[in-house]
Enzyme design. Structure first.
Site, PDB file in Angstrom:
ATOM      1  N   HIS A 119      35.268  28.390 -18.161  1.00  0.00           N
ATOM      2  CA  HIS A 119      34.492  29.345 -18.561  1.00  0.00           C
ATOM      3  C   HIS A 119      33.027  28.898 -17.927  1.00  0.00           C
ATOM      4  O   HIS A 119      32.484  27.941 -18.738  1.00  0.00           O
ATOM      5  CB  HIS A 119      34.703  28.811 -19.465  1.00  0.00           C
ATOM      6  CG  HIS A 119      36.400  30.266 -19.484  1.00  0.00           C
ATOM      7  ND1 HIS A 119      36.997  31.034 -21.112  1.00  0.00           N
ATOM      8  CD2 HIS A 119      37.391  29.692 -19.411  1.00  0.00           C
ATOM      9  CE1 HIS A 119      37.588  31.737 -20.490  1.00  0.00           C
ATOM     10  NE2 HIS A 119      38.435  30.203 -20.436  1.00  0.00           N
TER      11      HIS A 119
ATOM     12  N   HIS B 239      41.322  27.665 -14.757  1.00  0.00           N
ATOM     13  CA  HIS B 239      39.535  28.408 -13.886  1.00  0.00           C
ATOM     14  C   HIS B 239      38.538  27.529 -15.488  1.00  0.00           C
ATOM     15  O   HIS B 239      39.321  27.271 -16.489  1.00  0.00           O
ATOM     16  CB  HIS B 239      39.740  29.519 -14.599  1.00  0.00           C
ATOM     17  CG  HIS B 239      40.214  29.995 -16.318  1.00  0.00           C
ATOM     18  ND1 HIS B 239      41.904  30.236 -16.260  1.00  0.00           N
ATOM     19  CD2 HIS B 239      40.132  30.498 -17.368  1.00  0.00           C
ATOM     20  CE1 HIS B 239      42.289  29.972 -17.669  1.00  0.00           C
ATOM     21  NE2 HIS B 239      40.655  30.839 -18.014  1.00  0.00           N
TER      22      HIS B 239
END
Ligand code: AMP
Length: 144
Positions: free
Chosen positions: A106, A104
């Site tokens: 951010h 992932h």
């Protein structure tokens, strides 16, 4: 040695619809949703749908799709929060600061002189996250 990808991680569960998320964007290869413990207003996560623990074990084609969504959603996040800048970060393995083991990225909109809050500081209010997600979706619609 790095453990293999575990599909029972929390983002795997979000991808399978087993737990809810405040989604801002989805396409065939990627998903973007609000971070529940934001380090700043509008903190958004972008994930690939293909399984990988982090950057280092991902297929190049996965990264191609991911970075395109990072840019697209990043522009919308910056616009939605009238930000001066955008901080983009990504962690790999516990020693690298990673706590959820599905790749992932951010995205945190930044305003001059406003510091980032602590990583995993506290849970945000659900209604606030829903309103922030709606703001980002509107900015994405405007950009389309
Ligand atoms: P890291 O693995 O250190 O890059 O960070 C994982 C991020 O996922 C943290 O910023 C958490 O606040 C966030 N997070 C954990 N659980 C959820 C969830 N269910 N929905 C959205 N964000 C989450």
């Amino acid at each position: 040695m790095t453990p293999p990808y575990d599909p029972d991680n929390i983002f795997g569960k979000i991808l399978r619809g087993e737990i809810p998320a405040h989604t801002v964007y989805e396409d065939a290869d990627t998903l973007a949703f609000m971070d529940v413990m934001p380090q700043g207003e509008g903190h958004t996560l972008v994930i690939p749908k293909a399984p990988s623990r982090g950057l280092l074990d991902a297929e190049p084609s996965t990264l191609t799709a991911l970075i395109a969504t990072v840019q697209r959603v990043g522009r919308a996040v910056k616009t939605a929060f009238a930000a001066d800048g955008l901080t983009v970060f990504q962690f790999n393995e516990p020693a690298g600061g990673q706590t959820v083991f599905h790749l992932h990225v951010h995205l945190v909109p930044r305003h001059e002189g406003v510091p980032l809050k602590r990583h995993e500081g506290g849970m945000a209010d659900n209604a606030v996250l829903a309103e922030h997600a709606a703001r980002i979706r509107a900015a994405l619609d405007d950009a389309a």
